[in-house]
Design a protein around this motif. Structure first.
Motif, PDB file in Angstrom:
ATOM      1  N   ASP A  51       0.832  -1.211   0.000  1.00 44.91           N
ATOM      2  CA  ASP A  51       0.000   0.000   0.000  1.00 44.91           C
ATOM      3  C   ASP A  51       0.866   1.261   0.000  1.00 44.91           C
ATOM      4  O   ASP A  51       0.510   2.265  -0.632  1.00 44.91           O
ATOM      5  CB  ASP A  51      -1.037   0.007   1.135  1.00 44.91           C
ATOM      6  N   ALA A  52       2.025   1.210   0.668  1.00 40.54           N
ATOM      7  CA  ALA A  52       2.901   2.391   0.679  1.00 40.54           C
ATOM      8  C   ALA A  52       3.471   2.645  -0.723  1.00 40.54           C
ATOM      9  O   ALA A  52       3.531   3.793  -1.194  1.00 40.54           O
ATOM     10  CB  ALA A  52       4.044   2.186   1.679  1.00 40.54           C
ATOM     11  N   ARG A  53       3.863   1.566  -1.408  1.00 43.10           N
ATOM     12  CA  ARG A  53       4.412   1.731  -2.766  1.00 43.10           C
ATOM     13  C   ARG A  53       3.328   2.243  -3.713  1.00 43.10           C
ATOM     14  O   ARG A  53       3.578   3.083  -4.569  1.00 43.10           O
ATOM     15  CB  ARG A  53       4.930   0.398  -3.299  1.00 43.10           C
ATOM     16  N   LEU A  54       2.124   1.677  -3.564  1.00 38.99           N
ATOM     17  CA  LEU A  54       1.035   2.115  -4.450  1.00 38.99           C
ATOM     18  C   LEU A  54       0.654   3.559  -4.192  1.00 38.99           C
ATOM     19  O   LEU A  54       0.378   4.321  -5.124  1.00 38.99           O
ATOM     20  CB  LEU A  54      -0.191   1.229  -4.233  1.00 38.99           C
ATOM     21  N   ALA A  55       0.634   3.932  -2.914  1.00 39.41           N
ATOM     22  CA  ALA A  55       0.282   5.317  -2.579  1.00 39.41           C
ATOM     23  C   ALA A  55       1.288   6.268  -3.217  1.00 39.41           C
ATOM     24  O   ALA A  55       0.912   7.279  -3.831  1.00 39.41           O
ATOM     25  CB  ALA A  55       0.238   5.500  -1.067  1.00 39.41           C
ATOM     26  N   ALA A  56       2.577   5.941  -3.112  1.00 38.17           N
ATOM     27  CA  ALA A  56       3.606   6.799  -3.723  1.00 38.17           C
ATOM     28  C   ALA A  56       3.402   6.857  -5.231  1.00 38.17           C
ATOM     29  O   ALA A  56       3.531   7.917  -5.854  1.00 38.17           O
ATOM     30  CB  ALA A  56       4.997   6.266  -3.382  1.00 38.17           C
ATOM     31  N   ALA A  57       3.054   5.700  -5.822  1.00 43.07           N
ATOM     32  CA  ALA A  57       2.903   5.647  -7.282  1.00 43.07           C
ATOM     33  C   ALA A  57       1.736   6.508  -7.750  1.00 43.07           C
ATOM     34  O   ALA A  57       1.872   7.296  -8.692  1.00 43.07           O
ATOM     35  CB  ALA A  57       2.690   4.194  -7.720  1.00 43.07           C
ATOM     36  N   VAL A  58       0.588   6.397  -7.096  1.00 47.46           N
ATOM     37  CA  VAL A  58      -0.574   7.141  -7.609  1.00 47.46           C
ATOM     38  C   VAL A  58      -0.525   8.605  -7.177  1.00 47.46           C
ATOM     39  O   VAL A  58      -1.026   9.473  -7.897  1.00 47.46           O
ATOM     40  CB  VAL A  58      -1.936   6.485  -7.264  1.00 47.46           C
ATOM     41  N   ALA A 100      -2.223  16.294  -9.955  1.00 51.57           N
ATOM     42  CA  ALA A 100      -3.551  16.614  -9.414  1.00 51.57           C
ATOM     43  C   ALA A 100      -4.091  15.572  -8.429  1.00 51.57           C
ATOM     44  O   ALA A 100      -5.165  15.765  -7.871  1.00 51.57           O
ATOM     45  CB  ALA A 100      -4.582  16.875 -10.516  1.00 51.57           C
ATOM     46  N   ALA A 101      -3.349  14.453  -8.200  1.00 49.37           N
ATOM     47  CA  ALA A 101      -3.785  13.471  -7.191  1.00 49.37           C
ATOM     48  C   ALA A 101      -3.509  14.043  -5.808  1.00 49.37           C
ATOM     49  O   ALA A 101      -2.418  14.546  -5.541  1.00 49.37           O
ATOM     50  CB  ALA A 101      -3.040  12.153  -7.374  1.00 49.37           C
ATOM     51  N   LYS A 102      -4.496  14.002  -4.934  1.00 49.99           N
ATOM     52  CA  LYS A 102      -4.328  14.626  -3.613  1.00 49.99           C
ATOM     53  C   LYS A 102      -4.480  13.659  -2.447  1.00 49.99           C
ATOM     54  O   LYS A 102      -4.070  13.975  -1.329  1.00 49.99           O
ATOM     55  CB  LYS A 102      -5.336  15.772  -3.425  1.00 49.99           C
ATOM     56  N   ALA A 103      -5.125  12.517  -2.644  1.00 47.01           N
ATOM     57  CA  ALA A 103      -5.315  11.593  -1.518  1.00 47.01           C
ATOM     58  C   ALA A 103      -5.569  10.197  -2.049  1.00 47.01           C
ATOM     59  O   ALA A 103      -6.056  10.024  -3.161  1.00 47.01           O
ATOM     60  CB  ALA A 103      -6.508  12.028  -0.660  1.00 47.01           C
ATOM     61  N   VAL A 104      -5.208   9.214  -1.229  1.00 53.04           N
ATOM     62  CA  VAL A 104      -5.456   7.822  -1.614  1.00 53.04           C
ATOM     63  C   VAL A 104      -5.965   7.072  -0.385  1.00 53.04           C
ATOM     64  O   VAL A 104      -5.558   7.387   0.739  1.00 53.04           O
ATOM     65  CB  VAL A 104      -4.172   7.178  -2.214  1.00 53.04           C
ATOM     66  N   SER A 105      -6.883   6.130  -0.581  1.00 54.91           N
ATOM     67  CA  SER A 105      -7.328   5.324   0.559  1.00 54.91           C
ATOM     68  C   SER A 105      -7.567   3.887   0.109  1.00 54.91           C
ATOM     69  O   SER A 105      -7.965   3.645  -1.031  1.00 54.91           O
ATOM     70  CB  SER A 105      -8.597   5.925   1.174  1.00 54.91           C
ATOM     71  N   PHE A 106      -7.279   2.959   0.991  1.00 48.52           N
ATOM     72  CA  PHE A 106      -7.380   1.526   0.679  1.00 48.52           C
ATOM     73  C   PHE A 106      -8.569   0.906   1.415  1.00 48.52           C
ATOM     74  O   PHE A 106      -8.795   1.198   2.587  1.00 48.52           O
ATOM     75  CB  PHE A 106      -6.088   0.802   1.099  1.00 48.52           C
ATOM     76  N   GLY A 107      -9.302   0.057   0.701  1.00 48.17           N
ATOM     77  CA  GLY A 107     -10.426  -0.651   1.310  1.00 48.17           C
ATOM     78  C   GLY A 107     -11.416   0.321   1.923  1.00 48.17           C
ATOM     79  O   GLY A 107     -11.855   1.275   1.287  1.00 48.17           O
ATOM     80  N   THR A 122      -0.510   1.315 -11.139  1.00 47.46           N
ATOM     81  CA  THR A 122      -0.794   0.105 -10.347  1.00 47.46           C
ATOM     82  C   THR A 122      -0.115  -1.106 -10.986  1.00 47.46           C
ATOM     83  O   THR A 122       0.539  -1.905 -10.298  1.00 47.46           O
ATOM     84  CB  THR A 122      -2.318  -0.110 -10.265  1.00 47.46           C
ATOM     85  N   ALA A 123      -0.253  -1.223 -12.302  1.00 46.81           N
ATOM     86  CA  ALA A 123       0.356  -2.364 -12.996  1.00 46.81           C
ATOM     87  C   ALA A 123       1.878  -2.329 -12.839  1.00 46.81           C
ATOM     88  O   ALA A 123       2.509  -3.383 -12.654  1.00 46.81           O
ATOM     89  CB  ALA A 123      -0.028  -2.336 -14.477  1.00 46.81           C
ATOM     90  N   LEU A 124       2.471  -1.142 -12.889  1.00 41.61           N
ATOM     91  CA  LEU A 124       3.931  -1.040 -12.741  1.00 41.61           C
ATOM     92  C   LEU A 124       4.370  -1.497 -11.349  1.00 41.61           C
ATOM     93  O   LEU A 124       5.361  -2.224 -11.205  1.00 41.61           O
ATOM     94  CB  LEU A 124       4.394   0.404 -13.005  1.00 41.61           C
ATOM     95  N   VAL A 125       3.632  -1.086 -10.324  1.00 41.35           N
ATOM     96  CA  VAL A 125       3.979  -1.496  -8.950  1.00 41.35           C
ATOM     97  C   VAL A 125       3.835  -3.012  -8.819  1.00 41.35           C
ATOM     98  O   VAL A 125       4.708  -3.693  -8.265  1.00 41.35           O
ATOM     99  CB  VAL A 125       3.076  -0.769  -7.918  1.00 41.35           C
TER     100      VAL A 125
END
Ligand code: FMN
Length: 376
Positions: free
Chosen positions: A231-238, A243-250, A360-363
């Motif tokens: 989740d940390a790697r994906l958060a950094a990626a997205v 213009a991306a400002k926030a990410v949340s999982f589940g 996501t695919a790259l991560v």
């Protein structure tokens, strides 16, 4: 400029400015033998392009990819894959008025504060067009992942505060998301949002929104338990997408007001014990093959994939370049009245959908390769 490279084994470096001669990427570490062609890239790039009408910019160009190396007879060679897309619809003159002023909400001034000067034409490398190299690289990552049965799908789940039905809700239809220009998986909601978008465009304004993403077919075990969490790697990626400002999982922020008794996903036996011949996935011997009754965790626990679908959302702010009058500062420090011309999106979400999928695919491709060093 540093910071244009991404990944550990499956790596990508993107290059190019919005109004330079070309943009693209160099992928290194993609294993040999993956079926991959320009058609795979073209398909993804066409999803990133402005769809015409709706929320998209009126800058439209063919985005024809050229594979310069690393692919032979329709398969990857295991060598660096260089992909280039020439810019053909540059109108740098549209941006002359922005040379000496700093757009509110954009990266103009911080670039000068960091480097001393900038390519002001269309935002240079802080343009949404930079994402073209990511999407091209993501096409290679998707081709690699498909060999493992892993798929990544994203869609626009909200624009301007209007929510679409989500997975499991009545009317949710991912095929519909590919049919309408907003990439909203529900036709009536898309129609409602389009009306709001047209109103905002007429007012010279813009809207924010949310992109949701789901990756299916992941084995349990992807991700490293401390700094290299999935989740940390994906958060950094997205969050590296403009213009991306926030990410949340589940369950995301809703988990903060929930209870353990409601939030915990219950594990149950799926296929037997690994090593007993019952387990369907390559678990270490003696480990039971489990699945979870619910997926509030979004497919990741302790930074490691659970084998359930990976589910997360990304919030995007409204497009900064608006044609409404705004006050800003210029290079001499004067107050300037600004009404931005040029070709800009009203809402970034539909075009961010393939970019979120690509990152996501790259991560996941990188973690799949890294995971081979996880145990004997
Ligand atoms: C696909 C895509 C298209 C974009 N199009 C525009 C645009 O037309 N106009 C604009 O001002 N920003 C656009 N952006 C957003 C800017 O790139 C971004 O806001 C800018 O780089 C500042 O970075 P920040 O918002 O992440 O702080 C786009 C972003 C993406 C991902």
């Amino acid at each position: 400029m540093g910071g244009s490279g991404f990944g550990t084994i499956f790596t990508v470096t993107t290059f190019g400015e919005s109004h330079g001669p070309a943009l693209g990427c160099v992928i290194d570490g993609c294993p040999a033998g993956v079926p991959f062609s320009e058609e795979d890239i073209r398909r993804e790039l066409s999803r990133r392009r402005p769809g015409g009408g709706g929320p998209a910019t009126t800058r439209s160009e063919p985005d024809e990819p050229e594979i310069l190396s690393g692919v032979f007879e329709g398969k990857t060679l295991g060598t660096p894959i260089a992909i280039m897309v020439r810019n053909t619809a540059q109108r740098p003159g549209d941006y002359d008025s922005l040379k000496d002023v700093y757009r509110p909400g954009h990266a103009d001034w911080v670039w000068e504060a960091k480097y001393g000067f900038r390519d002001h034409r269309g935002g240079g490398r802080s343009s949404g067009r930079e994402t073209l190299g990511r999407v091209a690289a993501g096409a290679a990552a998707k081709a690699f992942l498909s060999g493992f049965g892993i798929t990544v799908r994203a869609w626009t789940s909200a624009v301007a505060g209007i929510d679409s039905p989500g997975p499991g809700e009545s009317g949710f239809d991912l095929d519909e998301a590919e049919r309408n220009p907003l990439r909203v998986p529900h036709r009536e909601t898309a129609e409602r949002i389009l009306k709001v978008i047209e109103k905002l465009r007429a007012e010279g304004d813009s809207a924010g929104g949310i992109v949701s993403c789901s990756a299916a077919g992941l084995p349990p075990g992807l991700g490293d338990p401390v700094f290299g969490k999935l989740d940390a790697r994906l958060a950094a990626a997205v969050l590296s997408i403009g213009a991306a400002k926030a990410v949340s999982f589940g369950a995301g922020f809703a988990a903060a007001s929930s209870r353990g008794s409601l939030q915990n996903d219950r594990p149950v036996l799926k296929n037997g014990i690994a090593g007993d011949g019952g387990a369907s996935c390559p678990l270490p011997p003696g480990v039971p093959d489990l699945e979870y009754e619910t997926n509030n965790a979004g497919g990741v626990l302790g930074g490691i994939s659970t084998g359930m679908p990976l589910e997360f959302t990304v919030a995007f702010k409204p497009i900064a370049s608006i044609s409404r009058h705004q006050e800003t500062a210029d290079r001499e420090g004067n107050v300037r009245d600004l009404a931005i011309q040029g070709r800009h999106d009203v809402c970034v979400c539909p075009r961010a959908v393939p970019v979120v999928e690509a990152m996501t695919a790259l991560v996941l491709a990188d973690l799949l390769l890294l995971n081979r060093s996880g145990r004997t």
